[in-house]
Motif scaffolding. Structure first.
Motif, PDB file in Angstrom:
ATOM      1  N   PRO A 173      57.185  35.266  52.215  1.00  0.00           N
ATOM      2  CA  PRO A 173      57.298  36.674  51.800  1.00  0.00           C
ATOM      3  C   PRO A 173      57.495  36.883  50.301  1.00  0.00           C
ATOM      4  CG  PRO A 173      59.309  35.959  52.890  1.00  0.00           C
ATOM      5  CD  PRO A 173      58.311  34.863  53.075  1.00  0.00           C
ATOM      6  N   LEU A 174      58.057  35.904  49.594  1.00  0.00           N
ATOM      7  CA  LEU A 174      58.385  36.097  48.179  1.00  0.00           C
ATOM      8  C   LEU A 174      57.402  35.420  47.227  1.00  0.00           C
ATOM      9  CD1 LEU A 174      62.275  35.711  48.320  1.00  0.00           C
ATOM     10  CD2 LEU A 174      60.932  37.822  48.180  1.00  0.00           C
ATOM     11  N   LEU A 175      56.533  34.578  47.725  1.00  0.00           N
ATOM     12  CA  LEU A 175      55.542  33.940  46.858  1.00  0.00           C
ATOM     13  C   LEU A 175      54.127  34.117  47.396  1.00  0.00           C
ATOM     14  CD1 LEU A 175      55.952  30.631  44.955  1.00  0.00           C
ATOM     15  CD2 LEU A 175      53.793  31.103  46.121  1.00  0.00           C
ATOM     16  N   ALA A 176      53.894  33.720  48.627  1.00  0.00           N
ATOM     17  CA  ALA A 176      52.532  33.786  49.169  1.00  0.00           C
ATOM     18  C   ALA A 176      52.049  35.221  49.369  1.00  0.00           C
ATOM     19  CB  ALA A 176      52.465  33.015  50.492  1.00  0.00           C
ATOM     20  N   VAL A 177      52.916  36.081  49.917  1.00  0.00           N
ATOM     21  CA  VAL A 177      52.515  37.473  50.175  1.00  0.00           C
ATOM     22  C   VAL A 177      52.255  38.247  48.882  1.00  0.00           C
ATOM     23  CG1 VAL A 177      53.273  39.689  51.126  1.00  0.00           C
ATOM     24  CG2 VAL A 177      53.556  37.593  52.466  1.00  0.00           C
ATOM     25  N   PRO A 178      53.152  38.202  47.868  1.00  0.00           N
ATOM     26  CA  PRO A 178      52.845  38.901  46.614  1.00  0.00           C
ATOM     27  C   PRO A 178      51.539  38.449  45.984  1.00  0.00           C
ATOM     28  CG  PRO A 178      55.161  38.310  46.671  1.00  0.00           C
ATOM     29  CD  PRO A 178      54.517  37.635  47.851  1.00  0.00           C
ATOM     30  N   GLU A 179      51.238  37.155  46.080  1.00  0.00           N
ATOM     31  CA  GLU A 179      49.996  36.652  45.495  1.00  0.00           C
ATOM     32  C   GLU A 179      48.769  37.250  46.170  1.00  0.00           C
ATOM     33  OE1 GLU A 179      50.866  32.234  43.604  1.00  0.00           O
ATOM     34  OE2 GLU A 179      49.733  32.406  45.473  1.00  0.00           O
ATOM     35  N   ILE A 180      48.734  37.225  47.495  1.00  0.00           N
ATOM     36  CA  ILE A 180      47.520  37.680  48.179  1.00  0.00           C
ATOM     37  C   ILE A 180      47.353  39.196  48.073  1.00  0.00           C
ATOM     38  CG2 ILE A 180      48.480  38.020  50.504  1.00  0.00           C
ATOM     39  CD1 ILE A 180      45.888  36.585  51.513  1.00  0.00           C
ATOM     40  N   ILE A 181      48.470  39.942  48.009  1.00  0.00           N
ATOM     41  CA  ILE A 181      48.363  41.383  47.789  1.00  0.00           C
ATOM     42  C   ILE A 181      47.795  41.658  46.406  1.00  0.00           C
ATOM     43  CG2 ILE A 181      49.662  43.534  47.519  1.00  0.00           C
ATOM     44  CD1 ILE A 181      51.601  42.553  49.634  1.00  0.00           C
ATOM     45  N   ALA A 182      48.264  40.898  45.408  1.00  0.00           N
ATOM     46  CA  ALA A 182      47.753  41.065  44.048  1.00  0.00           C
ATOM     47  C   ALA A 182      46.251  40.793  43.994  1.00  0.00           C
ATOM     48  CB  ALA A 182      48.503  40.146  43.094  1.00  0.00           C
ATOM     49  N   VAL A 183      45.813  39.724  44.653  1.00  0.00           N
ATOM     50  CA  VAL A 183      44.383  39.389  44.664  1.00  0.00           C
ATOM     51  C   VAL A 183      43.576  40.494  45.344  1.00  0.00           C
ATOM     52  CG1 VAL A 183      42.654  37.746  45.470  1.00  0.00           C
ATOM     53  CG2 VAL A 183      44.835  36.916  44.616  1.00  0.00           C
ATOM     54  N   ALA A 184      44.102  41.032  46.437  1.00  0.00           N
ATOM     55  CA  ALA A 184      43.412  42.124  47.132  1.00  0.00           C
ATOM     56  C   ALA A 184      43.308  43.358  46.228  1.00  0.00           C
ATOM     57  CB  ALA A 184      44.149  42.467  48.425  1.00  0.00           C
ATOM     58  N   LEU A 185      44.340  43.620  45.442  1.00  0.00           N
ATOM     59  CA  LEU A 185      44.317  44.764  44.522  1.00  0.00           C
ATOM     60  C   LEU A 185      43.274  44.568  43.418  1.00  0.00           C
ATOM     61  CD1 LEU A 185      48.155  45.464  44.176  1.00  0.00           C
ATOM     62  CD2 LEU A 185      46.463  46.919  45.305  1.00  0.00           C
ATOM     63  N   TYR A 186      43.082  43.320  42.989  1.00  0.00           N
ATOM     64  CA  TYR A 186      42.058  43.035  41.973  1.00  0.00           C
ATOM     65  C   TYR A 186      40.666  43.400  42.476  1.00  0.00           C
ATOM     66  CZ  TYR A 186      45.271  40.239  39.056  1.00  0.00           C
ATOM     67  OH  TYR A 186      46.282  39.818  38.246  1.00  0.00           O
ATOM     68  N   ALA A 187      40.500  43.434  43.805  1.00  0.00           N
ATOM     69  CA  ALA A 187      39.191  43.740  44.382  1.00  0.00           C
ATOM     70  C   ALA A 187      38.906  45.235  44.435  1.00  0.00           C
ATOM     71  CB  ALA A 187      39.093  43.142  45.791  1.00  0.00           C
ATOM     72  N   THR A 188      39.823  46.071  43.922  1.00  0.00           N
ATOM     73  CA  THR A 188      39.601  47.519  43.905  1.00  0.00           C
ATOM     74  C   THR A 188      38.328  47.853  43.131  1.00  0.00           C
ATOM     75  OG1 THR A 188      41.998  47.892  43.924  1.00  0.00           O
ATOM     76  CG2 THR A 188      40.594  49.755  43.275  1.00  0.00           C
ATOM     77  N   PRO A 189      37.396  48.589  43.724  1.00  0.00           N
ATOM     78  CA  PRO A 189      36.144  48.917  43.031  1.00  0.00           C
ATOM     79  C   PRO A 189      36.404  49.639  41.704  1.00  0.00           C
ATOM     80  CG  PRO A 189      35.989  49.454  45.368  1.00  0.00           C
ATOM     81  CD  PRO A 189      37.420  49.094  45.114  1.00  0.00           C
ATOM     82  N   GLY A 190      35.786  49.141  40.656  1.00  0.00           N
ATOM     83  CA  GLY A 190      35.891  49.769  39.348  1.00  0.00           C
ATOM     84  C   GLY A 190      37.089  49.337  38.525  1.00  0.00           C
ATOM     85  N   LEU A 191      37.963  48.509  39.086  1.00  0.00           N
ATOM     86  CA  LEU A 191      39.146  48.086  38.331  1.00  0.00           C
ATOM     87  C   LEU A 191      38.757  47.179  37.168  1.00  0.00           C
ATOM     88  CD1 LEU A 191      42.271  48.028  38.086  1.00  0.00           C
ATOM     89  CD2 LEU A 191      42.227  45.982  39.534  1.00  0.00           C
ATOM     90  N   VAL A 192      37.813  46.279  37.412  1.00  0.00           N
ATOM     91  CA  VAL A 192      37.376  45.351  36.356  1.00  0.00           C
ATOM     92  C   VAL A 192      36.206  45.980  35.612  1.00  0.00           C
ATOM     93  CG1 VAL A 192      36.536  43.029  35.855  1.00  0.00           C
ATOM     94  CG2 VAL A 192      38.095  43.405  37.779  1.00  0.00           C
ATOM     95  N   PRO A 193      36.374  46.333  34.344  1.00  0.00           N
ATOM     96  CA  PRO A 193      35.279  46.987  33.610  1.00  0.00           C
ATOM     97  C   PRO A 193      34.137  46.029  33.322  1.00  0.00           C
ATOM     98  CG  PRO A 193      37.109  46.496  32.134  1.00  0.00           C
ATOM     99  CD  PRO A 193      37.579  46.177  33.531  1.00  0.00           C
ATOM    100  N   PRO A 194      32.905  46.513  33.359  1.00  0.00           N
ATOM    101  CA  PRO A 194      31.758  45.657  33.013  1.00  0.00           C
ATOM    102  C   PRO A 194      31.858  45.181  31.579  1.00  0.00           C
ATOM    103  CG  PRO A 194      31.056  47.715  34.049  1.00  0.00           C
ATOM    104  CD  PRO A 194      32.499  47.885  33.715  1.00  0.00           C
ATOM    105  N   ARG A 195      31.339  44.010  31.319  1.00  0.00           N
ATOM    106  CA  ARG A 195      31.379  43.470  29.956  1.00  0.00           C
ATOM    107  C   ARG A 195      30.618  44.357  28.985  1.00  0.00           C
ATOM    108  NH1 ARG A 195      29.847  37.200  30.013  1.00  0.00           N
ATOM    109  NH2 ARG A 195      30.307  37.517  27.799  1.00  0.00           N
ATOM    110  N   SER A 196      29.585  45.032  29.490  1.00  0.00           N
ATOM    111  CA  SER A 196      28.772  45.879  28.619  1.00  0.00           C
ATOM    112  C   SER A 196      29.551  47.089  28.112  1.00  0.00           C
ATOM    113  CB  SER A 196      27.524  46.367  29.380  1.00  0.00           C
ATOM    114  OG  SER A 196      27.906  47.073  30.549  1.00  0.00           O
ATOM    115  N   ASP A 197      30.631  47.479  28.802  1.00  0.00           N
ATOM    116  CA  ASP A 197      31.418  48.627  28.362  1.00  0.00           C
ATOM    117  C   ASP A 197      32.464  48.264  27.315  1.00  0.00           C
ATOM    118  OD1 ASP A 197      29.979  50.079  30.149  1.00  0.00           O
ATOM    119  OD2 ASP A 197      31.621  50.524  31.542  1.00  0.00           O
ATOM    120  N   LEU A 198      32.749  46.988  27.186  1.00  0.00           N
ATOM    121  CA  LEU A 198      33.804  46.568  26.260  1.00  0.00           C
ATOM    122  C   LEU A 198      33.273  46.562  24.829  1.00  0.00           C
ATOM    123  CD1 LEU A 198      35.337  43.577  28.244  1.00  0.00           C
ATOM    124  CD2 LEU A 198      36.256  45.886  28.048  1.00  0.00           C
TER     125      LEU A 198
END
Length: 269
Positions: free
Chosen positions: A242-267
């Motif tokens: 609950p204190l290491l494995a769960v926070p990690e996988i939730i964080a990874v799932a949040l990274y998959a939010t559409p549009g969160l990672v900007p395209p390189r062309s926009d930078l």
């Protein structure tokens, strides 16, 4: 081999008992791995590529952990146990640096003012932050390996290196959280033209997602720091999952939010 001639199951001795939990986490990481691999081809960015690697490392580590927790002879293989521990330490590099990269990229897109705090300003240097992370990983890997040595002096040195590595990861995680807070103050105090023009959920609400990711990473590292001198408590599955494995996988799932990672062309170049 023990004095009685029986093999010691090192994995069971330190609390690796749940095969089901390890299998479940390995399975949960599979679709995330496929998602980030797909994004790496469609929208190649550092974040997508590193998170693909992170998911692959976690799948491998949890598969090994399931073998160690089973009743097979795998738990008697000290080298396999050390390798699994090193994999879990190495993987955190990608998770933390991805959060750090996303915060700095959003600052570039939003043209955020530079921070007044000199420490935060210094940590905006990506090379310095990356170098510190690599050093923390190297020290942690060496420490994990050396701490299992039969030589008391080598084992003591290994434990010291492990503590130093854990402290470094905690400090870097705190600095990343401070960077995220600076970004949040900047974005929420004004209106970003880029955010106005971008309709994606990840860009409009990304700052809240990144704040949540920062909090999850802090929970993970706070647990590691609190148990750094107590191996049995650190590997106790009632705390570790609950204190290491769960926070990690939730964080990874949040990274998959559409549009969160900007395209390189926009930078900005």
């Amino acid at each position: 081999m023990s004095a009685s001639g029986l093999q010691v199951n090192y994995a069971h001795a330190i609390g690796f008992n749940s095969v089901a939990a390890a299998v479940i986490f390995a399975t949960l990481y599979v679709p995330l791995f496929h998602w980030f691999i797909l994004q790496s081809f469609k929208h190649p960015t550092y974040v997508h590529i590193v998170l693909s690697l992170f998911c692959a490392i976690r799948i491998t580590a949890f598969v090994i952990r399931s073998l160690l927790a089973s009743a097979s002879s795998a738990g008697e293989n000290l080298g396999l146990l050390i390798g699994d521990e090193i994999l879990f330490g190495v993987g955190f590099f990608g998770l933390l640096y991805s959060a750090y990269t996303l915060v700095l990229d959003r600052e570039l897109l939003n043209d955020s003012p530079p921070p007044r705090n000199p420490i935060i300003a210094l940590t905006r240097n990506r090379r310095i932050f990356r170098l510190a992370l690599v050093l923390a990983v190297a020290l942690g890997s060496a420490g994990t390996s050396m701490s299992q040595s039969s030589s008391s002096s080598t084992a003591h040195t290994g434990k010291t290196l492990h503590v130093i590595s854990t402290v470094m990861f905690l400090v870097l995680t705190i600095l990343q959280a401070l960077q995220t807070l600076h970004l949040a103050r900047s974005e929420l105090s004004g209106t970003s033209q880029y955010r106005k023009d971008n309709e994606s959920f990840g860009m409009r609400y990304g700052v809240y997602i990144l704040l949540l990711v920062a909090a999850l990473l802090l929970v993970r590292e706070a647990f590691s720091m609190a148990t750094v001198n107590d191996l049995l408590k650190q590997t106790n599955e009632h705390f570790w999952y609950p204190l290491l494995a769960v926070p990690e996988i939730i964080a990874v799932a949040l990274y998959a939010t559409p549009g969160l990672v900007p395209p390189r062309s926009d930078l900005p170049k």
